[in-house]
Write an enzyme that holds these catalytic residues in place. Sequence first.
Site, mmCIF file in Angstrom:
data_model
loop_
_atom_site.group_PDB
_atom_site.id
_atom_site.type_symbol
_atom_site.label_atom_id
_atom_site.label_comp_id
_atom_site.label_asym_id
_atom_site.label_seq_id
_atom_site.Cartn_x
_atom_site.Cartn_y
_atom_site.Cartn_z
ATOM 1 N N ASP A 106 1.797 5.027 -7.644
ATOM 2 C CA ASP A 106 2.226 3.821 -6.936
ATOM 3 C C ASP A 106 1.356 2.657 -7.401
ATOM 4 O O ASP A 106 0.120 2.759 -7.450
ATOM 5 C CB ASP A 106 2.083 4.004 -5.417
ATOM 6 C CG ASP A 106 2.675 2.820 -4.657
ATOM 7 O OD1 ASP A 106 3.747 2.349 -5.045
ATOM 8 O OD2 ASP A 106 2.044 2.363 -3.693
ATOM 9 N N ASP A 116 7.772 0.018 -7.614
ATOM 10 C CA ASP A 116 6.742 0.314 -8.618
ATOM 11 C C ASP A 116 6.206 1.736 -8.447
ATOM 12 O O ASP A 116 5.063 2.029 -8.798
ATOM 13 C CB ASP A 116 5.598 -0.702 -8.519
ATOM 14 C CG ASP A 116 4.964 -0.756 -7.131
ATOM 15 O OD1 ASP A 116 5.601 -0.281 -6.166
ATOM 16 O OD2 ASP A 116 3.831 -1.254 -7.014
#
Length: 559
Positions: free
Chosen positions: A431, A474
């Site tokens: 992440d 993301d």
Amino acid sequence: MKIYPTHLTLLQLPTVKQFARAISDSVFIMKVAFHDEGPYFIYEYVNQEGLERSRLTQSCFGKPMEEVLIKGDVSYIRHHYEQALEEKRAVEYSDIIVGSNGKLEARTELIPVFKGEDVTHVVAFTKVFARQQNVLNRQTDRLFYSFMDNAEEAFVIFDLDQRILTVNPAFYEMLGYDKNEIIKQKLSSLQGHEGDSINEYFLLLREGENIPRYSTTWYSKAGQPIYVSIAFTSILDDEGIPAGAVAIIQNLTEEKRTRDAFTATEQLYELIATHTQDLVELIQPDGTMTYVSPSHEAVLGYKPEEMAGDSIVNYVHPEDMRAIRAKFSNPTSSIENETFEYRIHTKTEGYLWAEANIKLVRDEGGSLHHFVSSSRDITKRKDAEEQLKVLAYTDELTGLTNRRVFKNILKKAVARVKRQPISKIGLLYLDGDHFKGINDAYGHLIGDQLLTKLANRLTSVVREEDLVSRIGGDEFAILLATIESPHEAIKVADRILEAMKTPFEIGDVRLTFSFSIGISVFPDEANNAEELLDRADRSLYAAKAQGKNEYVYSSWLDS
């Protein structure tokens, strides 16, 4: 609860336009005009949200809805506008939108605009009940609807109760229905003669099974028979659970009429074949072609005399050869009429996809005499089906596999290790640490380009047999298909953190980026794929808590 007025005056329209620019609902202002056949409604103003949602452009301004909307949709929408005009009151109606966010409900309120006693305009406020769409969602929706609107085949999307959610223009043209006649209707009620079969198909679709392409007869609204080739595909949600179904329908009526006109007389076959673009061959039971139609030269580049006397098998793709040989090399074949797909070689451009209809011709004693094959080029359709697969299984921005595919491959990898426990599986869950700040500072365009570069850099760090997927935003996941020990997964995490030290160059912008990483290993820390994902996810949050730009191995949390 109503949030809009029940009527407006002409003097209030400028205020409505200012208001429309500031809200997330879609706003359409339609001017009312009259001709001999009754009222018609002209696009005068649409706010930006309305243009995006309805896939319109400013070129629609000044045009009536009949020139802008899909023909089959017009009567459904026009009915409600006419009701608001005739009754001089607000009218509400709902509709279903199918897009990248799934099945969404849209509710529209139509408000008449008065000048004195006359209605001069109708204002539509449309609210879509869905989670927020991002730029990628809308790009995907535009691609999806562009493909649907321009496809030659008819497309129908259903929920799991068979109710029709949306169709493309080819469906309206093929069957002659309008939207208000089919929306939320069950397929088994439109094609009642096939009700039992359709009900059985949807039982399989509910289980995630697909229905292979088959041929049958449907009936248009006017009762005319239509010979169709149809396939049903189950639509899965992000968790891999069936959520609906799509039918792809090809109208074969003209081809069937041509094929039905064939007789066992070779002269008649040759007469028809000379004037068709279909590839027509007379084939002996051993596969030898005794007649090849002139259309082969235009489609494949071979002159008929080059192929006549040769075996059909010699022109078939190696991967399809075994199946084709079995169809033509067995003199005791009992095939009466069969349709199948295969790849056939062209003289200069490799292979093209063909759909062949094979008819068995018997002699007077009832024994097999020869086959009649009529094939058509379906390369465009196969390419379109491949594009649909790409949309379903690939992250459009980065080209990586998406969450659904990653979970399916992970489950298969876990099952493999359970059967043959000679290696382990490593899972890295990543992440980004400050992606939102980059989006806020530089905009979504830079953010999207950064995601693409991140995907490329992550792919360069792992082995060819490993899988990198974009989970969303993301977030990325990496499946290390075969490792000997957890240390190998930790080494990959080290390589990722090291690779992220090199800044990214996007135009004039120079960006640094880092990941927090959670690591888990099967079967060391989990009994199944779900536990493996959960352990990696918890390890990721532990890495975030330690200050980011870190990795945490799952077993460390137990010590």
